[in-house]
Design an enzyme around this catalytic site. Structure first.
Site, PDB file in Angstrom:
ATOM      1  CB  ALA A  74      -0.885   0.020   1.252  1.00 67.15           C
ATOM      2  CE1 TYR A 140      -2.167   4.191   4.625  1.00 68.92           C
ATOM      3  CE2 TYR A 140      -2.610   5.283   6.716  1.00 68.92           C
ATOM      4  CZ  TYR A 140      -2.173   4.178   6.014  1.00 68.92           C
ATOM      5  OH  TYR A 140      -1.761   3.064   6.689  1.00 68.92           O
ATOM      6  CE  LYS A 144      -3.430   0.627   4.386  1.00 76.27           C
ATOM      7  NZ  LYS A 144      -2.832  -0.707   4.297  1.00 76.27           N
ATOM      8  CG  LEU A 189       8.117  11.446  16.068  1.00 70.89           C
ATOM      9  CD1 LEU A 189       8.434  12.880  15.670  1.00 70.89           C
ATOM     10  CD2 LEU A 189       7.071  11.421  17.187  1.00 70.89           C
ATOM     11  CG  PHE A 207       4.300  18.078  11.643  1.00 68.19           C
ATOM     12  CD1 PHE A 207       4.876  19.157  10.975  1.00 68.19           C
ATOM     13  CD2 PHE A 207       4.651  16.793  11.245  1.00 68.19           C
ATOM     14  CE1 PHE A 207       5.776  18.959   9.933  1.00 68.19           C
ATOM     15  CE2 PHE A 207       5.542  16.584  10.203  1.00 68.19           C
ATOM     16  CZ  PHE A 207       6.113  17.666   9.550  1.00 68.19           C
TER      17      PHE A 207
HETATM   18  N1  UDP Z   1       5.479  14.113  13.556  1.00 63.55           N
HETATM   19  C1  UDP Z   1       6.145  15.306  13.820  1.00 63.55           C
HETATM   20  N2  UDP Z   1       7.226  15.633  13.065  1.00 63.55           N
HETATM   21  C2  UDP Z   1       7.695  14.838  12.065  1.00 63.55           C
HETATM   22  C3  UDP Z   1       7.021  13.608  11.806  1.00 63.55           C
HETATM   23  C4  UDP Z   1       5.925  13.286  12.568  1.00 63.55           C
HETATM   24  O1  UDP Z   1       5.741  16.059  14.708  1.00 63.55           O
HETATM   25  O2  UDP Z   1       8.672  15.223  11.393  1.00 63.55           O
HETATM   26  C5  UDP Z   1       4.306  13.743  14.344  1.00 63.55           C
HETATM   27  C6  UDP Z   1       3.059  13.557  13.497  1.00 63.55           C
HETATM   28  O3  UDP Z   1       2.389  14.782  13.342  1.00 63.55           O
HETATM   29  C7  UDP Z   1       2.275  12.542  14.326  1.00 63.55           C
HETATM   30  C8  UDP Z   1       3.358  11.728  15.043  1.00 63.55           C
HETATM   31  O4  UDP Z   1       4.555  12.502  14.948  1.00 63.55           O
HETATM   32  O5  UDP Z   1       1.522  13.210  15.293  1.00 63.55           O
HETATM   33  C9  UDP Z   1       3.587  10.380  14.418  1.00 63.55           C
HETATM   34  O6  UDP Z   1       3.762  10.572  13.027  1.00 63.55           O
HETATM   35  P1  UDP Z   1       4.239   9.411  12.053  1.00 63.55           P
HETATM   36  O7  UDP Z   1       4.330  10.015  10.688  1.00 63.55           O
HETATM   37  O8  UDP Z   1       5.467   8.775  12.596  1.00 63.55           O
HETATM   38  O9  UDP Z   1       3.084   8.324  12.128  1.00 63.55           O
HETATM   39  P2  UDP Z   1       1.502   8.438  11.838  1.00 63.55           P
HETATM   40  O10 UDP Z   1       0.852   8.474  13.188  1.00 63.55           O
HETATM   41  O11 UDP Z   1       1.251   9.637  11.015  1.00 63.55           O
HETATM   42  O12 UDP Z   1       1.204   7.171  11.124  1.00 63.55           O
END
Ligand code: UDP
Length: 328
Positions: A74, A140, A144, A189, A207
């Site tokens: 995916a 996304y 799913k 993250l 974020f």
């Molecule tokens: N996040 C962040 N900065 C980054 C990447 C992710 O603050 O550079 C935050 C994102 O907004 C989410 C959490 O970390 O709240 C987990 O994000 P990730 O992309 O790892 O997994 P997701 O929950 O989106 O599948």
């Protein structure tokens, strides 16, 4: 059993493939290698192909006498699903339709689907049980959820036993640091925090710090990939002709973005350079699993119960292979 892993060279698919292979089943990986890495399958047979190639899929299902499919292939990048929804709908919905058609043609009757907690989306209940309302907040996640319904409909008509596994945030690496998470570009993250520690000239973006959570940053339930893999094996071995199952896979504990930064600083002994920026579109404030059903019905017991332990394995992998597979 003979098991086909679509997306079997990806981060989660390959972790499950290696685990299931080690338990004695025959495995075959099927992957287009856009996100996957051949090294990740650890010597298992790998067919390079697109999930939308129904003919090739049917041929592989027949050739390998496949009893069951674990479907990971995916597009998974939430941000990209907002900027390029067509790519996600094509891969995720078109791809699954292609797979189901191939399974029907080849008479394969068991399917495990890699779904996601993101299908719960904006549902404020926490922790989340399997019967929580699904309210996805990104393209996304909507693909799913649509696939979950597609699988239910095919299962009904063609007598396919299925289990939907809604996982929370897959994290960590193998203990020896040989297999781990590597995406290009990376958006997740934990790898980004660890990259920041290893690359002094970078700055991590957090974020949003204005969510209605304990420290204002988003909360997620990080589950180690080997624990995720053990849940797949249990679910696979329990699947029968009439299975219509759904399980959440998560630890039941939530970590905020700031908790993850703290854990990475603690494990590595280095400071993280970060700044708070605007929210990322499509992010749900809090996603934490209630894993009660998985524990009681399948006897699942995670090995990694503390976030520092999960981060420790990711840190070992990042130090060993900062450029991911193929480079040291
Ligand atoms: N996040 C962040 N900065 C980054 C990447 C992710 O603050 O550079 C935050 C994102 O907004 C989410 C959490 O970390 O709240 C987990 O994000 P990730 O992309 O790892 O997994 P997701 O929950 O989106 O599948």
């Amino acid at each position: 059993m003979n098991i086909l892993f679509t997306g079997g060279a990806g981060y989660v698919g390959s972790a499950c493939l290696r685990y299931v292979m080690a338990s004695g089943h025959q495995v075959v990986a099927y992957d287009n290698l856009v996100e996957g890495h051949p090294e990740a399958v650890n010597g298992a047979p790998l067919v390079v192909g697109d999930i939308r190639n129904t003919e090739l899929l049917e041929q592989i299902l027949r050739e390998h006498n496949i009893d069951a499919v674990m479907h990971f292939a995916a597009a998974t990048n939430v941000g990209e699903s907002v900027s390029n929804p067509g790519y996600h709908y094509d891969n995720n919905i078109g791809g699954t339709l292609s797979l189901l058609n191939a399974m029907v043609a080849a008479g394969v009757k068991k399917l495990l689907f890699s779904s996601t907690c993101a299908t719960y989306g904006l549902n404020p209940s926490s922790p989340m049980a399997e019967d929580a309302e699904q309210d996805p907040c990104s393209p996304y996640a909507r693909t799913k959820l649509a696939v979950e319904w597609m699988i239910r409909d095919f299962a009904q008509t063609y007598n396919i036993g299925f289990t939907l596994l809604r996982y929370f945030n897959a994290a960590g690496a193998s203990e020896d640091g040989e297999f781990g998470e590597y995406h290009h570009p990376e958006t997740h993250l934990i790898p980004l925090v660890l990259d920041n520690i290893l690359q002094a000239d970078t700055q991590l973006k957090v974020f949003g710090s204005d969510y209605d959570t304990r420290d204002g940053t988003c909360i997620r339930d990080y589950v180690h990939i080997e624990d995720l893999a053990s849940a797949h094996l249990l679910a696979m071995e329990a699947i029968g002709a009439n299975s219509r199952e759904v399980f959440n896979i998560g630890t039941g504990h939530g970590q905020s973005v700031m908790d993850i930064i703290d854990a990475c600083e603690m494990v590595s002994g280095h400071r993280v350079n970060y700044k708070i920026v605007a929210r990322r579109p499509g992010d749900a404030p809090e996603l934490v699993a209630n894993p009660h059903k998985l524990r009681t019905e399948l006897g699942w017991k995670p090995k990694y119960t503390h976030i520092n332990e999960i981060v420790r394995t990711a840190w070992t992998w990042h130090k060993l292979k900062p450029q991911g597979y193929g480079e040291r």
